[in-house]
Design a protein around this motif. Structure first.
Motif, PDB file in Angstrom:
ATOM      1  N   GLU A 224       0.810  -1.181   0.045  1.00 57.91           N
ATOM      2  CA  GLU A 224      -0.055   0.302  -0.118  1.00 57.91           C
ATOM      3  C   GLU A 224       0.826   1.368   0.025  1.00 57.91           C
ATOM      4  O   GLU A 224       0.498   2.226  -0.589  1.00 57.91           O
ATOM      5  CB  GLU A 224      -1.205   0.061   1.009  1.00 57.91           C
ATOM      6  CG  GLU A 224      -1.692   1.016   1.494  1.00 57.91           C
ATOM      7  CD  GLU A 224      -2.592   1.601   0.290  1.00 57.91           C
ATOM      8  OE1 GLU A 224      -2.744   0.681  -0.520  1.00 57.91           O
ATOM      9  OE2 GLU A 224      -3.178   2.591   0.183  1.00 57.91           O
TER      10      GLU A 224
ATOM     11  N   ARG B 217       1.385   4.263  -2.907  1.00 55.58           N
ATOM     12  CA  ARG B 217       1.065   5.663  -2.819  1.00 55.58           C
ATOM     13  C   ARG B 217       2.457   6.366  -3.264  1.00 55.58           C
ATOM     14  O   ARG B 217       2.233   7.458  -3.709  1.00 55.58           O
ATOM     15  CB  ARG B 217       0.797   5.856  -1.482  1.00 55.58           C
ATOM     16  CG  ARG B 217      -0.697   5.396  -1.017  1.00 55.58           C
ATOM     17  CD  ARG B 217      -1.051   5.277   0.572  1.00 55.58           C
ATOM     18  NE  ARG B 217      -0.882   6.530   1.046  1.00 55.58           N
ATOM     19  CZ  ARG B 217      -0.553   6.724   2.408  1.00 55.58           C
ATOM     20  NH1 ARG B 217      -1.059   5.744   3.247  1.00 55.58           N
ATOM     21  NH2 ARG B 217      -0.849   8.058   3.059  1.00 55.58           N
TER      22      ARG B 217
ATOM     23  N   GLN C 128       2.785   7.087  -6.804  1.00 54.38           N
ATOM     24  CA  GLN C 128       1.703   8.107  -7.268  1.00 54.38           C
ATOM     25  C   GLN C 128       2.165   9.395  -6.889  1.00 54.38           C
ATOM     26  O   GLN C 128       1.625  10.465  -6.787  1.00 54.38           O
ATOM     27  CB  GLN C 128       0.382   8.142  -6.493  1.00 54.38           C
ATOM     28  CG  GLN C 128      -0.318   6.919  -6.602  1.00 54.38           C
ATOM     29  CD  GLN C 128      -0.953   6.694  -7.977  1.00 54.38           C
ATOM     30  OE1 GLN C 128      -1.652   7.510  -8.403  1.00 54.38           O
ATOM     31  NE2 GLN C 128      -1.055   5.518  -8.289  1.00 54.38           N
TER      32      GLN C 128
ATOM     33  N   GLU D 136       2.981  10.451  -3.700  1.00 52.26           N
ATOM     34  CA  GLU D 136       2.967  10.851  -2.303  1.00 52.26           C
ATOM     35  C   GLU D 136       4.454  11.167  -1.751  1.00 52.26           C
ATOM     36  O   GLU D 136       5.042  10.254  -1.744  1.00 52.26           O
ATOM     37  CB  GLU D 136       2.040   9.989  -1.723  1.00 52.26           C
ATOM     38  CG  GLU D 136       1.301  10.723  -0.510  1.00 52.26           C
ATOM     39  CD  GLU D 136       0.265   9.884   0.149  1.00 52.26           C
ATOM     40  OE1 GLU D 136      -0.553   9.227  -0.720  1.00 52.26           O
ATOM     41  OE2 GLU D 136      -0.056   9.798   1.245  1.00 52.26           O
TER      42      GLU D 136
ATOM     43  N   TYR E 101       0.644  17.276  -2.869  1.00 53.07           N
ATOM     44  CA  TYR E 101       0.104  16.670  -1.518  1.00 53.07           C
ATOM     45  C   TYR E 101       0.208  17.684  -0.258  1.00 53.07           C
ATOM     46  O   TYR E 101      -0.123  17.281   0.809  1.00 53.07           O
ATOM     47  CB  TYR E 101       0.965  15.293  -1.133  1.00 53.07           C
ATOM     48  CG  TYR E 101       0.666  14.212  -2.287  1.00 53.07           C
ATOM     49  CD1 TYR E 101      -0.460  13.478  -1.963  1.00 53.07           C
ATOM     50  CD2 TYR E 101       1.186  14.172  -3.423  1.00 53.07           C
ATOM     51  CE1 TYR E 101      -0.788  12.574  -2.770  1.00 53.07           C
ATOM     52  CE2 TYR E 101       0.924  13.421  -4.293  1.00 53.07           C
ATOM     53  CZ  TYR E 101       0.028  12.102  -4.141  1.00 53.07           C
ATOM     54  OH  TYR E 101      -0.360  11.388  -4.824  1.00 53.07           O
TER      55      TYR E 101
END
Ligand code: GLN
Length: 284
Positions: A59, A63, A66, A68, A204
């Motif tokens: 997970e 992220r 992407q 992050e 972000y």
């Protein structure tokens, strides 16, 4: 799925394509998922990951792929000699901002006691770094965001710094008049039409900590104007700014009546901050 540490890292490295340091990112995220130091991964490369750890790691890798920021995924960031908790409520402290800390510490070498403010403190990075290095100075960090102040206060508790206080308010509004020896700020200074705001990792971070109207100068200008009322005579204002803003900011500070206006470059050689002295109210 029964990946070993070595296998999981190899796969993740190939997925974090946008990063400059995919291997390091993968190691940091896996060490975080396992709650171990990074060196553990090298000591036990053939350890098989539990399905819980694998899930957590996958997970985080997804992220990270992407864009992050790694600091938000880990929930912490190093700044100066501190490890600070961070969340998407606060700007991630940047290494170049350490220049403000270094400069502030250099301004008061002989003074036992100083009143210092850090405006828009976010995670509390500047306030806490100065407070830790100068236990006898009193530092006030301000921020308009209660969520940011919550993080700053948690960081203060973790570090046990009784000489740092945080107050909710816009820039210098909550500071007493004529008292501050040093006011420091890393305000938003990116122009609203700068495409970087909508790309990569900046997406972000809290836009209120990044974007400023009037071509990026609005908050710098507002702070320069209002800090005059809060600074003691001879007190210093230290402002971080964007790479192409130094000349205009210096001119603006002189127009506002500041003296000893001086620009500084960061370690990468980029113009990064201006320091200026408030001579005090002009007498007739
Ligand atoms: N230096 C940050 C960046 O360019 C911006 C921080 C700020 O606006 N104060 O990503």
């Amino acid at each position: 799925m029964t990946d070993t540490i070595k296998q999981a890292l190899a796969v993740a490295k190939g997925e974090i394509l946008q990063s400059d340091s995919p291997r390091l990112d993968a190691e940091l995220l896996l060490a975080h998922s396992l709650s171990v130091e990074r060196s553990y991964l090298y000591a036990y490369p053939d350890r098989v990951l539990s399905s819980d750890v694998s899930k957590r790691f996958d997970e985080l890798v997804r992220r990270r792929a992407q864009s992050e920021p790694i600091a938000y995924l880990l929930g912490e960031k190093s700044f100066w000699n501190l490890t600070l908790k961070v969340s998407p409520a606060v700007l991630i402290p940047r290494p170049e901002t350490e220049l403000l800390v270094e400069t502030a510490l250099g301004l008061g070498v002989c003074a036992a006691s100083r009143q210092v403010a850090d405006l828009g403190t976010g995670s509390g990075a500047i306030a806490l770094a100065v407070g830790k290095s100068r236990p006898r100075w009193r530092i006030t960090g301000t921020d308009i965001s209660p969520d940011a102040l919550e993080i700053a206060r948690q960081n203060r508790e973790t570090l046990g710094l009784g000489n740092v206080a945080f107050k909710e308010g816009s820039w210098c509004d909550v500071l007493p008049s004529g008292t501050m020896d040093i006011i420091i700020a890393n305000p938003p200074y990116i122009a609203p039409d700068d495409p970087h705001l909508t790309l990569g990792e900046l997406r972000y971070e809290p836009v209120m900590a990044l974007r400023a109207d009037s071509d990026g100068y609005r908050d710098l200008q507002c702070i320069a104007a209002h800090a005059r009322e809060k600074l003691a005579s001879g007190g210093w204002l230290l402002l971080e700014h964007g790479y192409a803003q130094q000349e205009i900011l210096q001119a603006l500070l002189r127009d506002f009546g500041y003296s000893d206006v001086e620009g500084k470059k960061d370690l990468a050689g980029v113009p990064r901050m201006v320091q200026a002295r408030w001579p005090g109210p002009v007498s007739d």
